[in-house]
Scaffold this active site. Structure first.
Site, PDB file in Angstrom:
ATOM      1  N   GLN A 202       0.819  -1.218   0.000  1.00 56.95           N
ATOM      2  CA  GLN A 202       0.000   0.000   0.000  1.00 56.95           C
ATOM      3  C   GLN A 202       0.852   1.268   0.000  1.00 56.95           C
ATOM      4  O   GLN A 202       0.427   2.304  -0.502  1.00 56.95           O
ATOM      5  CB  GLN A 202      -0.943   0.021   1.209  1.00 56.95           C
ATOM      6  CG  GLN A 202      -2.017  -1.049   1.178  1.00 56.95           C
ATOM      7  CD  GLN A 202      -1.662  -2.220   2.077  1.00 56.95           C
ATOM      8  OE1 GLN A 202      -0.509  -2.638   2.127  1.00 56.95           O
ATOM      9  NE2 GLN A 202      -2.637  -2.748   2.788  1.00 56.95           N
ATOM     10  N   ASP A 243      -6.022   1.431  12.558  1.00 58.58           N
ATOM     11  CA  ASP A 243      -7.344   0.875  12.337  1.00 58.58           C
ATOM     12  C   ASP A 243      -8.166   0.790  13.609  1.00 58.58           C
ATOM     13  O   ASP A 243      -9.384   0.718  13.566  1.00 58.58           O
ATOM     14  CB  ASP A 243      -7.226  -0.518  11.713  1.00 58.58           C
ATOM     15  CG  ASP A 243      -6.751  -0.449  10.280  1.00 58.58           C
ATOM     16  OD1 ASP A 243      -7.594  -0.513   9.378  1.00 58.58           O
ATOM     17  OD2 ASP A 243      -5.527  -0.296  10.053  1.00 58.58           O
ATOM     18  N   ASN A 253      -2.460  -1.496  13.832  1.00 57.98           N
ATOM     19  CA  ASN A 253      -2.249  -0.924  12.493  1.00 57.98           C
ATOM     20  C   ASN A 253      -1.638  -1.999  11.596  1.00 57.98           C
ATOM     21  O   ASN A 253      -1.381  -3.126  12.022  1.00 57.98           O
ATOM     22  CB  ASN A 253      -1.335   0.309  12.586  1.00 57.98           C
ATOM     23  CG  ASN A 253      -1.348   1.124  11.300  1.00 57.98           C
ATOM     24  OD1 ASN A 253      -2.406   1.409  10.747  1.00 57.98           O
ATOM     25  ND2 ASN A 253      -0.184   1.494  10.818  1.00 57.98           N
TER      26      ASN A 253
END
Length: 351
Positions: A202, A243, A253
């Site tokens: 990502q 998150d 995370n």
């Protein structure tokens, strides 16, 4: 967010107002492809298969998914079934459950005929609030970055990120990237070390794409290079998103965040977590109680990239693989939390 030189958002209503458009993040950075979601099932697939991702963005898409379900059937049974389907798509990020709870609470007292419209209105409001929250995170983070830059005014400020906590992961601005974008726009010299963030890359595919579109100087690094850069004094701060943050401040995370926090602690580099209140989970006492999502081993054993013939996927190994998607960074390793309320050294339930 800046895309092809134009300001836009990462989610928007379709022209007829009945569905939503999102960027298919699986195609980035090679192709900018907007896709329409027209049902709760579409939303569930988009979240589960990571057409879209990032805790606040998942919440927004989930909220619209529930609204679209109520446009088809709005009785209590339909509401409960759509909620259950959507909430199971990604178990770790708390924003999804939070957003679904917000929509469900807004419509449950209403007659079925009024529920779809009210749900869409609440989903719109969730998106608008997310933009405002991220903008505020950026403003407080900008003050922090100014302070950090003042310590070394003769050179750019070097920030290390992990995964993607940018506008692709939110409705706009991002969380970890919001201070960076505002700093760049304010003329503060900033450079970003971008972790590739295996196994889905990502950082390499999404964060770098965002920074390039915004004109922010950046350099891609292998995940394991961060510790060396910190030891060399080439990182002024680590800023990550999250998150879910537990009541005690533990941070869940993307896998690999914990290792960055350990390296930052050992080298006296400040480690910051950027989040809105919607990602703080007061009902979860510590990181030990957070469900860690295990994803397909194929995300690890295969890799997709661009060739002269388009996007192609190749196998990296024939060995079995284990692919936990997240890890937990203990609160003791966190220097501070960049929130819409300011930069805090600890978190508590918002008033």
């Amino acid at each position: 967010m800046i895309l092809d030189g134009q300001a836009t958002r990462s989610v928007r209503r379709t022209a007829d107002g009945a569905g939503i458009c999102i960027l298919d993040q699986r195609q980035l950075p090679w192709e900018v492809r907007w896709v329409e979601l027209r049902s709760a099932r579409d939303a569930a697939v988009a979240i589960a298969e990571m057409w879209t991702r990032g805790a606040p963005m998942i919440g927004a898409v989930g909220a619209y998914g529930l609204a679209m379900a109520l446009a088809e059937a709005a009785d209590d049974a339909a509401l409960d079934a759509a909620y259950a389907m959507l909430v199971e798509t990604r178990p770790t990020a708390i924003n999804l459950q939070w957003a679904l709870d917000q929509v469900a609470a807004a419509v449950r007292p209403l007659a079925p005929v009024d529920r779809a419209g009210a749900a869409l209105a609440r989903a719109d409001a969730i998106c608008d609030e997310d933009v405002a929250l991220c903008r505020s995170i950026g403003e407080h983070g900008l003050d922090l970055l100014r302070t950090l830059h003042a310590q070394h005014p003769g050179r750019p400020l070097n920030i290390l990120t992990h995964c993607n906590a940018g506008w692709l992961a939110t409705v706009d601005y991002g969380t970890a990237t919001a201070p960076i974008y505002l700093a760049h726009d304010a003329g503060l010299p900033v450079h970003v070390w971008v972790d590739e963030t295996r196994p889905r890359n990502q950082g390499a595919l999404l964060t770098a794409f965002e920074l390039k579109n915004h004109g922010v100087p950046h350099t891609l690094i292998a995940d394991n290079a961060g510790g060396l850069l910190m030891a060399r004094g080439q990182v002024d701060a680590v800023i990550v998103g999250t998150d879910r943050v537990a009541a005690n401040g533990d941070v869940c995370n993307k896998i690999g965040t914990y290792l960055k926090a350990l390296a930052a602690h050992d080298t006296a580099v400040p480690f910051y977590v950027a989040l809105p209140y919607t990602t703080f989970d007061a009902a979860t006492p510590s990181g030990d109680a957070i469900t860690i999502e295990d994803r397909s081993p194929e995300e690890l054993t295969r890799v997709t990239g661009a060739t002269d013939h388009g996007l192609e996927t190749v196998r990296l190994t024939q060995s079995p693989a284990y692919n936990p998607a997240f890890d937990v960074t203990p609160a003791r390793l966190v220097t501070g939390y960049i929130t819409e309320r300011g930069v805090l050294d600890r978190l508590s339930t918002p008033a």
